[in-house]
Structure formats: C-alpha cells, structure tokens
Design a protein around this motif. Structure first.
Motif, short mmCIF file in Angstrom:
data_model
loop_
_atom_site.label_atom_id
_atom_site.label_comp_id
_atom_site.label_asym_id
_atom_site.label_seq_id
_atom_site.Cartn_x
_atom_site.Cartn_y
_atom_site.Cartn_z
N GLN A 54 -33.35 27.92 75.96
CA GLN A 54 -34.17 27.70 74.78
C GLN A 54 -35.39 28.62 74.74
OE1 GLN A 54 -33.14 25.70 72.35
NE2 GLN A 54 -31.32 25.45 73.63
N HIS A 55 -35.59 29.45 75.78
CA HIS A 55 -36.77 30.30 75.80
C HIS A 55 -36.69 31.31 74.66
CE1 HIS A 55 -39.96 32.93 77.18
NE2 HIS A 55 -40.28 32.02 78.08
N TRP A 56 -37.79 31.47 73.92
CA TRP A 56 -37.78 32.32 72.72
C TRP A 56 -37.44 33.77 73.02
CZ3 TRP A 56 -41.44 36.09 73.28
CH2 TRP A 56 -42.53 35.83 74.11
N LEU A 57 -37.79 34.28 74.23
CA LEU A 57 -37.55 35.68 74.53
C LEU A 57 -36.08 36.00 74.70
CD1 LEU A 57 -38.83 38.40 75.05
CD2 LEU A 57 -39.13 37.77 77.45
N THR A 58 -35.28 35.01 75.17
CA THR A 58 -33.86 35.26 75.40
C THR A 58 -33.03 35.07 74.13
OG1 THR A 58 -33.40 32.95 75.98
CG2 THR A 58 -34.13 34.41 77.75
N LYS A 59 -33.57 34.46 73.10
CA LYS A 59 -32.77 34.11 71.94
C LYS A 59 -33.12 34.91 70.68
CE LYS A 59 -31.73 29.79 71.28
NZ LYS A 59 -30.30 29.83 71.66
N GLU A 60 -34.33 35.47 70.61
CA GLU A 60 -34.78 36.08 69.36
C GLU A 60 -34.28 37.50 69.19
OE1 GLU A 60 -38.62 34.03 67.58
OE2 GLU A 60 -39.05 35.65 68.97
N THR A 61 -34.13 37.89 67.93
CA THR A 61 -33.77 39.25 67.56
C THR A 61 -34.75 39.74 66.51
OG1 THR A 61 -31.42 38.91 68.03
CG2 THR A 61 -32.01 40.72 66.55
N HIS A 62 -35.24 40.95 66.72
CA HIS A 62 -36.18 41.56 65.78
C HIS A 62 -35.39 42.48 64.85
CE1 HIS A 62 -40.11 44.05 65.11
NE2 HIS A 62 -39.70 43.43 64.03
N LEU A 63 -35.31 42.10 63.57
CA LEU A 63 -34.60 42.88 62.56
C LEU A 63 -35.55 43.89 61.94
CD1 LEU A 63 -32.07 43.38 60.82
CD2 LEU A 63 -32.90 41.58 59.28
N LEU A 64 -35.19 45.18 62.05
CA LEU A 64 -36.05 46.25 61.55
C LEU A 64 -35.49 46.79 60.23
CD1 LEU A 64 -36.54 48.22 64.89
CD2 LEU A 64 -38.05 46.50 63.90
N PRO A 65 -36.29 46.82 59.16
CA PRO A 65 -35.82 47.40 57.90
C PRO A 65 -35.74 48.92 58.01
CG PRO A 65 -38.13 46.83 57.73
CD PRO A 65 -37.67 46.32 59.06
N LYS A 66 -34.84 49.50 57.25
CA LYS A 66 -34.67 50.96 57.28
C LYS A 66 -35.62 51.60 56.28
CE LYS A 66 -31.24 54.65 57.06
NZ LYS A 66 -29.81 54.99 56.85
N ASN A 67 -36.49 52.47 56.77
CA ASN A 67 -37.47 53.15 55.93
C ASN A 67 -37.45 54.64 56.21
OD1 ASN A 67 -39.48 51.30 54.31
ND2 ASN A 67 -39.13 50.22 56.25
N ASN A 68 -37.85 55.40 55.21
CA ASN A 68 -38.11 56.82 55.42
C ASN A 68 -39.51 56.93 56.00
OD1 ASN A 68 -38.68 59.57 55.29
ND2 ASN A 68 -37.54 59.86 53.38
N ILE A 69 -39.58 56.99 57.32
CA ILE A 69 -40.86 56.93 58.01
C ILE A 69 -41.78 58.07 57.59
CG2 ILE A 69 -41.98 56.95 60.28
CD1 ILE A 69 -40.45 54.41 59.58
N TRP A 70 -41.20 59.23 57.28
CA TRP A 70 -42.02 60.38 56.93
C TRP A 70 -42.76 60.19 55.60
CZ3 TRP A 70 -42.82 63.45 60.84
CH2 TRP A 70 -41.84 63.57 61.82
N ILE A 71 -42.29 59.23 54.79
CA ILE A 71 -42.98 58.94 53.53
C ILE A 71 -43.81 57.67 53.64
CG2 ILE A 71 -42.64 58.38 51.08
CD1 ILE A 71 -40.12 60.05 51.11
N VAL A 72 -43.24 56.65 54.28
CA VAL A 72 -43.95 55.36 54.36
C VAL A 72 -45.18 55.46 55.25
CG1 VAL A 72 -43.74 52.98 55.15
CG2 VAL A 72 -41.89 54.02 53.86
N LEU A 73 -45.05 56.15 56.39
CA LEU A 73 -46.20 56.26 57.29
C LEU A 73 -47.42 56.90 56.62
CD1 LEU A 73 -45.02 57.13 60.92
CD2 LEU A 73 -46.19 55.10 60.11
N PRO A 74 -47.26 58.03 55.91
CA PRO A 74 -48.44 58.57 55.22
C PRO A 74 -49.06 57.60 54.22
CG PRO A 74 -46.73 60.23 55.34
CD PRO A 74 -46.12 58.95 55.82
#
Length: 573
Positions: A54-74
């Motif tokens: 039940q420990h949160w570290l063993t069960k969780e998944t971090h879903l990352l959205p797909k972005n054009n980092i070269w545009i979003v970061l600026p």
C-alpha cells in the motif's frame, strides 16, 4: 528499459520511461543510494505487516503530457521572468517613487509589503483549486490580474493608490509563480526537476538582475518610474499567447461549480488566510513602528495561533471527512519530519535573502553615494552568483539524484556569507562590497531548488501541486517577514543612531528614503561622516540579526531524511 502500451480505442498511448527498481539497479547499487531512508529497495523489503503493497511510492505512476519543450519552456520562462522582474525593479526606483508621489517611509515600505502579502495569501488557493478546476483556468486568471494590476500601478496618482494596486499585482504574481512551479512538476519527472528548476532559477535571477538596472534607469527623473509597471504588459501578453496555443496538460475531470464549491476546503482556507494576513500585517506594522507596538504584537500572536488551528483543522478533516473535502494541505506535511525540517530551513534562509535584496541597494545609494543605475550594477554580484550557483546545483542534483549534501553545503556557505555582510561599513573597499554578496548569493542559489524537491520527494504524486504550493507559501511568507523585520531594524537603528548627532535635522525620525542619496553630500563633512556611519550601522544590524537565524536553518537541515527521487514515469505519445 522502454515498453509501449498497445493502443486501444479510447486509450492514450503511453511509453514507460523507467521504474523505481530499474532506476536503482541502473545506478549500480551505489552505497550512498542504499543508505537513503525510504529508498525503493527498502520499501520493497518491508514486511507484509507494514502494508508494503500500500506504500504510495511502490504504486504510483507519474503521467507526463507531451509538449514541445522548446516552445513551452520559453513561455514559462517569460512568466517567471515577469514575476521576478516586478519584485526587484522597484527596489532602485523606490526613492524616486516616494519623491514623486510625496510618500513617507511608512507608505514606501508598503510598496514591497503589499505585494508580498497579497502574493502569499493567494498561493494556497491556487494549489488546491488547480487540482479541482484545472491548471490553465488558474494560470490565465493570475496572468490577467497581474497585468491589470500593473496597469493600475502605472497610472497611480498617490501612494495609497499605488499600494492598493501593488496588492492586486501581488495576487496575480503569486498565482503565476506558483502555477509555473506546479506546471514544472506536471511536465518533468522528479529526478530531472533539479536541472530544469535550475534553468527557471537562472531566468528568475537574470530578471532580478536586470530589474534594478531597469528600475534605476527608468527612475532617473520625474514620473518615468511608471514604466517600471507598464513594461509588464507586452511581456505578459506574449507569455499568454505562447502558452495558450502550445501548453499541453493531462486531461482532468470537469466538475460542476457546485461540486467544486462543496469539495473545496473553505474552512481550512479561511483559517489559513486569516492567519497569513494577521501574521504578516503584524510584521508590517512592526517594520514602521517597532515590535513594541501593541497592534503588531496582537496580529503576530493571533496569526500564529490561527496557523496552529489550521493545522489541527486539516488533520481533523482528513481523518473524519476524507471523502467530502479535499484539504488545502495534506496532513502528511505536518506529520513528516523531513517536510517540517525543510520548512524550518526555508523559514530561516528566505528572510535573510529578501532583506538583502531590499536593503543592499539602500547601502549602495545612501552610504556609497551610487546612483540608481550604479546601484543596480553593483547588485550584479549578488544576482549573478545566485543564478549561476542555482543552475550548477540543479544540474548536479539531477545527475546524482540526491539533495541532502547540496542543502547542507548551501547553508554553510550562506551562513558565512551573511556573517560577512555584517562587515559592510561606510569605508569598506569596493572589492569587498562585491565579494561579500557573491558568497551570500552562492549560498542562497545552491539551495534554491533543493527545498522543493526534498518536500515533493516525500509526498505522493497526487499531492505534488499542493506540496509545491506549501513550499511557495512558506517562502513568500518568509520573504514578507524578512522585509518587515529588516525595515523595523533599519528604522529603529536610524532613530537611535542619529538621535544624538548635532546638526542633523532628521535625528530620531524614521529613515526618509526619498533623501537617502543626499546623505553623502551633507555639510560639513564631519556631519556627513557621522550620519553615514549611523545609517551604515543600522543596515549592518540587519545582517547581524539574520546570521544566527541562517545558522539555525543549517542545524535543522542536518536532520532531513532522504527519499528516493525516482518514480514510475509514463510519457504520453
């Protein structure tokens, strides 16, 4: 190891970047990694009686959205730079603003205090609200309020008008800065956040670097200081357009307004808001009238008590009504040793930094006779050291995936740097006027991202937004306290130090920042020397007070436990 989830109807294609166990194995079972408390291997070795599964570290998944980092970061850089620029651009313009709007020492102090007070009050609202209605609506609203407040500041006719609009501007700035921090956690995995966070710190420091220069240049004469606020409009408009068309985030369940209203922790936020306002107002009153003022003592005491009530209320709501209300902050923040000690470290270091940002230019202008522009140039030593050390330390944290050694080292350097700042006298050589702030800036910059990462590593991914908001709340509140405490020390020091100077007609009065640049020109020269020494000693007293406080922060972070910075990370295709 990289795998892809087969696409099905109405299913998003996902790419598994890494798992915690694979990440630990890939690091070659480094001995230092094995020594960390609550690492992934140790969690999987927990006995079944400890509910390992039940420990949160063993069960969780971090879903990352797909972005054009070269545009979003600026685009995100523009938002960060905008907020940082607005914090520092007025530091060198304050004397000119006070002279043009006929402001006294009390009213001019509210230019910074109103901004920081409003910024702090809105931070906890943004974190949980963005979990309920989505990130973008909160971000767009914050940008709009900031730009509207900037416009109203630029057309202000008196100090009261300006300070009210600085508060409105602060609401927008607090929201935008907090949302950028939350979006940084949404877009990048925790183990890479140090490097990208270092880039944001570089942008923040660069904007803070040019802020005093621009403020000094725009405040050289007349009402040109108004462009210190109008300059925000084109930058903010461009940032909004870039993000509106390019920022991609994970889809969130849309909730009716009625459900949002029922779910939002209204009672908790009211307790917290009242505590923030009263507590920080108390320090603001103390800045002008001293800590012996009754209303300052009452506000600080009642505000502090409300913080305790808020923490107890949150714990009770989470325990007895877990399905009805999403608390402003999860109770784990109040019960975890690492988060509490890291918050204490932030409380000890942030006030010293903001006090230096506000009163080092006063030293340069009043004691050395520098113009607003030259004062901004001299501030380069502080801002450059902060930015470069933040970038280097952020990269190093992402490489070694450990924060604790960096945090300890940074506090050692910052404590030494704060102590050296106490040696700034009226006759200190120019070289030392640069070296001391450089050492201080390195100490602050190295820890800039570490605090956020330590706390977010100790929290579940689902609480990433509110845990980041908690860090920013503590940081902004500490900034406000730092400015207020420094102002109180400075004003009381000037009153006492000049009380017995014969021939000085402002003896015993609070410092009048509209005339600080004229101190060096007082006649006869003997009078100028005495007055400059009095003001210099008052400024030095600020760092004398903060040096042991930063040292306490060093002792606090020694007890921090290290949590694994590796998570199950999944990238949208």
């Amino acid at each position: 190891m990289t795998t892809t989830v087969p696409q099905q109807e109405d299913v998003i294609s996902l790419e598994v970047i890494t798992s915690p166990l694979e990440a630990v194995k890939a690091e070659g079972q480094d001995e230092k990694t094995q020594d960390q408390t609550h690492t992934v291997d140790q969690i999987h070795k927990l006995p079944e009686t400890q509910d390992r599964e039940q420990h949160w570290l063993t069960k969780e998944t971090h879903l990352l959205p797909k972005n054009n980092i070269w545009i979003v970061l600026p685009g995100l850089f523009l938002v960060t730079g905008l907020a940082a620029l607005d914090q520092t651009i007025v530091t060198t313009a304050n004397p000119t603003i006070a002279a043009d709007l006929h402001g006294g020492p009390t009213s001019i102090s509210w230019v910074g205090s109103a901004y920081l007070l409003a910024s702090t009050a809105v931070i906890p609202l943004c974190g949980r609200l963005s979990d309920l209605i989505g990130r973008k609506p909160v971000l767009w609203s914050a940008i709009f309020l900031f730009l509207f407040g900037s416009t109203m500041c630029g057309v202000a006719k008196n100090m009261t008008w300006l300070n009210i609009c600085r508060g409105l501007q602060g609401v927008g700035a607090g929201g935008t800065e907090n949302m950028v921090n939350i979006l940084l956690g949404d877009i990048f995995p925790l183990e890479k956040r140090g490097f990208y966070g270092g880039l944001f710190d570089l942008v923040w420091a660069f904007s803070g670097l040019i802020g005093p220069l621009i403020g000094g240049a725009l405040s050289q004469s007349g009402s040109s200081w108004r462009w210190c606020f109008f300059i925000n409009l084109p930058i903010g408009g461009l940032a909004f357009l870039v993000l509106a068309f390019n920022l991609k985030l994970n889809p969130m369940q849309k909730r009716p307004l009625e459900e949002v209203w029922k779910t939002f922790d209204k009672g908790g936020y009211l307790f917290l808001l009242a505590g923030i306002v009263l507590f920080l107002l108390g320090f603001t009153f103390a800045e002008s009238h001293g800590f012996s003022e009754l209303k300052a003592i009452l506000c600080i005491a009642i505000g502090g008590a409300l913080f305790l009530v808020f923490a107890l209320y949150e714990c009770a709501m989470e325990r007895y009504f877990p399905d009805k209300t999403q608390t402003i902050f999860p109770s784990r923040l109040f019960r975890n040793r690492t988060t509490l000690l890291m918050f204490l470290g932030i409380i000890c270091r942030a006030p010293a930094f903001m006090a230096t940002v506000f009163y080092l230019p006063v030293y340069y202008q009043a004691i050395t006779g520098a113009s607003p522009v030259m004062s901004g140039v001299k501030m380069l030593a502080l801002t450059l050291s902060c930015s470069l050390s933040a970038l280097i330390s952020g990269y190093n944290i992402s490489r070694i995936r450990r924060c604790h050694p960096t945090i300890v080292i940074s506090f050692v350097i910052m404590t030494i740097g704060t102590g050296l700042m106490t040696m700034l006298h009226a006759d200190t050589p120019s070289v030392l006027q640069a070296i001391y702030p450089i050492i201080f800036g390195i100490g602050f910059g190295v820890i800039s991202q570490s605090g956020v990462m330590v706390i977010q590593a100790a929290m579940p991914v689902k609480e990433m937004a509110v845990s980041g908001s908690a860090v920013y709340l503590v940081r902004f509140a500490s900034f406000t306290v730092g400015v207020a405490v420094a102002g109180s020390i400075f004003n009381s020091g000037v009153r006492s130090n000049t009380a017995n100077i014969t021939g000085y007609d402002r003896a015993g009065l609070p410092a009048d920042q509209s005339n600080l640049r004229n101190l060096i020109h007082l006649q006869p020269p003997e009078l100028a020397f005495q007055v400059l020494k009095a003001y210099s000693d008052a400024i030095r007293s600020i760092w004398i007070v903060f040096t042991p406080i930063v040292g306490i922060g060093f002792l606090a972070v020694l007890g921090i436990r290290e949590y694994s910075m590796t998570r199950n990370t999944v990238q949208q295709q």
